[in-house]
Design a protein around this motif. Structure first.
Motif, short mmCIF file in Angstrom:
data_model
loop_
_atom_site.label_atom_id
_atom_site.label_comp_id
_atom_site.label_asym_id
_atom_site.label_seq_id
_atom_site.Cartn_x
_atom_site.Cartn_y
_atom_site.Cartn_z
N LYS A 20 3.65 14.08 -14.28
CA LYS A 20 3.02 14.32 -15.58
C LYS A 20 2.37 15.70 -15.65
CE LYS A 20 2.13 9.49 -16.74
NZ LYS A 20 1.09 8.46 -17.03
N LEU A 21 1.86 16.19 -14.50
CA LEU A 21 1.17 17.47 -14.49
C LEU A 21 2.13 18.66 -14.38
CD1 LEU A 21 -1.82 16.62 -12.10
CD2 LEU A 21 -1.90 16.91 -14.60
N LEU A 22 3.23 18.47 -13.68
CA LEU A 22 4.17 19.56 -13.43
C LEU A 22 5.15 19.71 -14.59
CD1 LEU A 22 4.93 18.86 -9.67
CD2 LEU A 22 3.47 20.66 -10.58
N PRO A 23 5.80 20.86 -14.71
CA PRO A 23 6.82 21.03 -15.76
C PRO A 23 7.95 20.02 -15.59
CG PRO A 23 6.23 23.14 -14.78
CD PRO A 23 5.59 22.09 -13.93
N ARG A 24 8.60 19.67 -16.69
CA ARG A 24 9.69 18.70 -16.64
C ARG A 24 10.95 19.39 -16.09
NH1 ARG A 24 11.95 17.03 -20.74
NH2 ARG A 24 12.46 14.89 -20.17
N SER A 25 11.20 19.18 -14.80
CA SER A 25 12.37 19.77 -14.17
C SER A 25 12.69 18.98 -12.91
CB SER A 25 12.13 21.24 -13.81
OG SER A 25 11.15 21.35 -12.80
N ARG A 26 13.90 19.17 -12.43
CA ARG A 26 14.30 18.50 -11.19
C ARG A 26 13.50 19.02 -10.01
NH1 ARG A 26 20.94 18.27 -11.70
NH2 ARG A 26 20.99 17.17 -13.72
N ALA A 48 7.11 16.58 -6.32
CA ALA A 48 6.31 15.36 -6.42
C ALA A 48 6.75 14.33 -5.38
CB ALA A 48 6.43 14.78 -7.83
N THR A 49 8.04 14.25 -5.14
CA THR A 49 8.55 13.32 -4.13
C THR A 49 8.03 13.68 -2.74
OG1 THR A 49 10.57 12.90 -5.40
CG2 THR A 49 10.66 12.48 -3.03
N PHE A 50 8.11 14.95 -2.39
CA PHE A 50 7.63 15.41 -1.07
C PHE A 50 6.15 15.07 -0.89
CE2 PHE A 50 5.87 18.36 1.96
CZ PHE A 50 6.86 18.52 2.92
N THR A 51 5.35 15.39 -1.89
CA THR A 51 3.91 15.16 -1.78
C THR A 51 3.58 13.68 -1.72
OG1 THR A 51 3.58 17.18 -3.10
CG2 THR A 51 1.69 15.72 -2.83
N ALA A 52 4.24 12.88 -2.55
CA ALA A 52 3.97 11.44 -2.57
C ALA A 52 4.31 10.80 -1.23
CB ALA A 52 4.77 10.79 -3.70
N ALA A 53 5.44 11.18 -0.65
CA ALA A 53 5.83 10.62 0.64
C ALA A 53 4.85 11.04 1.73
CB ALA A 53 7.25 11.07 0.99
N LEU A 54 4.42 12.30 1.69
CA LEU A 54 3.47 12.79 2.69
C LEU A 54 2.16 12.02 2.62
CD1 LEU A 54 2.46 14.83 4.78
CD2 LEU A 54 2.00 16.41 2.90
N VAL A 55 1.66 11.79 1.43
CA VAL A 55 0.38 11.11 1.26
C VAL A 55 0.47 9.64 1.64
CG1 VAL A 55 -1.33 10.38 -0.46
CG2 VAL A 55 -0.45 12.72 -0.49
N VAL A 63 0.83 -1.21 0.00
CA VAL A 63 0.00 0.00 0.00
C VAL A 63 0.87 1.25 0.00
CG1 VAL A 63 -1.74 1.31 1.28
CG2 VAL A 63 -1.91 -1.18 1.12
N GLY A 64 1.89 1.29 0.84
CA GLY A 64 2.74 2.47 0.92
C GLY A 64 3.44 2.79 -0.39
N VAL A 65 3.99 1.77 -1.02
CA VAL A 65 4.71 1.99 -2.28
C VAL A 65 3.75 2.37 -3.40
CG1 VAL A 65 6.00 0.80 -4.11
CG2 VAL A 65 6.71 0.55 -1.74
N LEU A 66 2.65 1.65 -3.53
CA LEU A 66 1.71 1.94 -4.62
C LEU A 66 1.09 3.33 -4.48
CD1 LEU A 66 -0.12 -1.49 -5.07
CD2 LEU A 66 1.71 -0.51 -6.46
N ALA A 67 0.72 3.70 -3.26
CA ALA A 67 0.14 5.03 -3.05
C ALA A 67 1.17 6.11 -3.38
CB ALA A 67 -0.34 5.17 -1.61
N ALA A 68 2.39 5.93 -2.89
CA ALA A 68 3.42 6.94 -3.13
C ALA A 68 3.75 7.06 -4.61
CB ALA A 68 4.68 6.58 -2.34
N TYR A 69 3.96 5.94 -5.28
CA TYR A 69 4.38 6.02 -6.67
C TYR A 69 3.25 6.49 -7.58
CZ TYR A 69 7.37 5.04 -10.65
OH TYR A 69 8.16 5.19 -11.77
N GLY A 70 2.01 6.14 -7.23
CA GLY A 70 0.88 6.64 -8.01
C GLY A 70 0.77 8.15 -7.95
N VAL A 71 0.88 8.71 -6.74
CA VAL A 71 0.84 10.16 -6.59
C VAL A 71 2.03 10.81 -7.29
CG1 VAL A 71 0.97 12.05 -4.91
CG2 VAL A 71 -0.49 10.08 -4.45
N PHE A 72 3.19 10.20 -7.14
CA PHE A 72 4.40 10.76 -7.75
C PHE A 72 4.28 10.83 -9.27
CE2 PHE A 72 8.52 9.99 -9.78
CZ PHE A 72 9.25 11.07 -9.29
N ARG A 73 3.86 9.74 -9.90
CA ARG A 73 3.76 9.73 -11.36
C ARG A 73 2.72 10.72 -11.85
NH1 ARG A 73 7.92 8.96 -13.63
NH2 ARG A 73 6.68 8.99 -15.53
#
Length: 397
Positions: A130-136, A142-149, A116-126
Motif C-alpha cells: 500500500k505504501l510503495l508504488p504499484r509495480s512488480r 515487499a515480499t523480501f521484507t515480509a519474509a525476512l521479518v 504467526v509466520g503467515v500473519l506476520a509476513a502477510y501483514g508486513v507485505f500488505r
C-alpha cells in the motif's frame, strides 16, 4: 524451527493445539474466498514446493544452518488463509511420515510457523504494497521484507511459548536474544528464496500471484469508434453483443446501417495453468530428489540454541521414529544419495496429494452454494411466470 516433543509441557502444548485447530478451521472457511478453479491445484503444488525447499538447509555461520519456513511464500502466492493450510499440511506430513517435529508439538509448530509466520509476513507485505508504488518491483521488495521479518517473529513466538511451558529452567532473555539473532540470519536466506520464487512467477504469470492481484489492469475492450468497455470479459462480451444487435437492427434502435457496425472483439481466452504447474512440479522434484543431497548437515537455529543453553536434552523420542521415511531417508536403502532423494520425492508426492485434496474439496464446497442458487433462480422465475399466466387466463379475469 521444528519443535520436538518434550520441549513444551502438556498444558501449553494442548493450548497451542487448540489455537492451531481454531486457526485451521478459520482458514478452511477463508480459503473458499481465495481458491478459484485454477488456483486450487496450484495451492497443492505450493505446499509440495515448501516441503521440498524445507529440505534444503543452508549454512548461516558458526556451525548453524537454516531452512525456509514458507509462510511468506505461501501467503503471497495463494493468500493468507490458503497459506496457513499449506504450511499446516507440510508440518503434518513432516511429523507423521518423517519424524520431523513432534506429534504432541504439532500444535506448537502450526501456531509458530503456520499462524504467526503467515500473519506476520502477510501483514508486513500488505502494508508495504500500500505504501510503495504499484509495480512488480514493489511486490518483490515487499515480499523480501515480509519474509525476512516473519522468521524472527516466529522465533520470538516460540520463546513466548517456552516461557509459558518450557520443560527446562533457562535464562529466557538470553535465549530470546540468541533465537532472534540466529533467525535474522536465517530470515535473510528465507527472504532471498521467497523473493526469487515470487519474482519468477510474477515474470511469467502475475495473474497467479495472490499478492499481486491489485496490479492486474481491468479489461478494456474497444470497438472501432465506440467507447471503451471496462469490466470482466463476460460483461464486456455481453455489452458488445448488445451494441452489435442494436446496430444490426435487432435491438431497440432499428434502421442503423449494419455495415457500419464493427465486429465485436472476442475476449481473450483464459490462460492455461498446466505449463506453470508442470514446471513447478519439475522444480519441486528436483529440489527434493537431487538438490537436497547437498543441504547443510549442521543443526538448525533452534537445535543450536537448544544445545547451547542446555535444553536440547529435554526432547523425547518421536512416536514415528520407526517410520520407513524417518529422518528423510528410506529404510533398507544403504546409498545415502538414493535414500534421501527417494524420500524427498515420496514426501513431495504425499504432500501434493493431501494438499491438493484439501484445496479441491474446499473449492468444491465454495462452488456448491453458487450452483444451488443458480439452479433455484430459474425455478423461481418459472414459478412466477406460471403464476402470472394463471392470473391472466383465469376465468374471473
Amino acid at each position: 524451527m521444528h519443535v520436538p516433543d518434550g520441549f513444551i509441557d502438556a498444558p501449553v502444548s494442548i493450548a497451542a493445539g487448540a489455537v492451531a485447530v481454531g486457526a485451521v478451521a478459520v482458514s478452511l472457511k477463508g480459503a473458499r474466498r481465495e481458491l478459484g478453479e485454477r488456483t486450487a491445484p496450484l495451492a497443492g503444488l505450493v505446499a509440495a514446493f515448501v516441503f521440498a525447499v524445507q529440505m534444503l538447509n543452508f549454512p548461516v555461520g558458526a556451525g548453524t544452518s537454516g531452512h525456509l519456513l514458507g509462510g511468506a511464500l505461501a501467503a503471497i502466492l495463494v493468500g493468507p488463509y490458503t497459506g496457513m493450510l499449506c504450511i499446516s499440511v507440510v508440518l503434518l506430513m513432516q511429523a507423521a511420515l518423517f519424524a520431523d517435529g513432534g506429534l504432541t508439538a504439532l500444535g506448537v509448530n502450526i501456531t509458530n510457523m503456520a499462524v504467526v509466520g503467515v500473519l506476520a509476513a502477510y501483514g508486513v507485505f500488505r502494508a508495504l504494497v500500500k505504501l510503495l508504488p504499484r509495480s512488480r518491483r514493489s511486490v518483490t521488495v515487499a515480499t523480501f521484507t515480509a519474509a525476512l521479518v516473519s522468521v524472527p517473529v516466529a522465533a520470538t513466538a516460540f520463546v513466548g511459548l517456552y516461557a509459558l511451558g518450557g520443560t527446562a529452567d533457562v535464562p529466557l532473555g538470553k535465549v530470546l536474544g540468541a533465537m532472534v539473532g540466529v533467525h535474522v540470519l536465517i530470515g535473510i536466506g528465507e527472504a532471498a528464496i521467497t523473493a526469487l520464487t515470487v519474482g519468477a512467477v510474477l515474470a511469467v504469470r502475475p495473474d497467479l500471484v495472490h499478492g499481486a492481484r491489485d496490479l492486474q489492469t481491468p479489461l478494456v475492450l474497444r470497438t472501432g469508434t465506440g467507447p471503451a468497455v471496462p469490466g470482466t470479459p463476460q460483461a464486456a462480451e455481453q455489452s458488445l453483443a448488445a451494441r452489435s444487435e442494436t446496430r444490426a437492427g435487432t435491438g431497440p434502435q432499428t434502421g442503423t446501417d449494419p455495415a457500419a457496425a464493427p465486429a465485436p472483439t472476442a475476449p481473450a481466452a483464459p490462460r492455461r495453468t498446466r505449463p506453470v504447474w508442470l514446471a513447478g512440479l519439475a522444480t519441486t522434484l528436483a529440489c527434493a530428489g537431487v538438490v537436497s543431497f547437498y543441504a547443510s548437515g549442521s543443526p538448525d537455529g533452534l537445535e543450536k540454541v537448544a544445545a547451547d543453553f542446555g535444553f536440547a536434552t529435554t526432547a523425547t523420542a518421536h512416536d514415528a521414529a520407526g517410520s520407513p521415511l524417518a529422518d528423510y531417508g528410506v529404510a533398507d536403502i544403504d546409498d545415502a544419495r538414493l535414500s534421501g532423494g527417494l524420500a524427498g520425492v515420496l514426501g513431495v508426492g504425499a504432500t501434493l496429494v493431501v494438499g491438493s485434496g484439501v484445496f479441491v474439496t474446499v473449492r468444491r464446497r465454495r462452488a456448491e452454494p453458487a450452483a444451488a442458487a443458480a439452479t433455484a433462480a430459474p425455478s423461481a422465475a418459472s414459478g412466477a411466470s406460471r403464476a402470472e399466466d394463471g392470473t391472466a387466463h383465469s376465468p374471473g379475469a
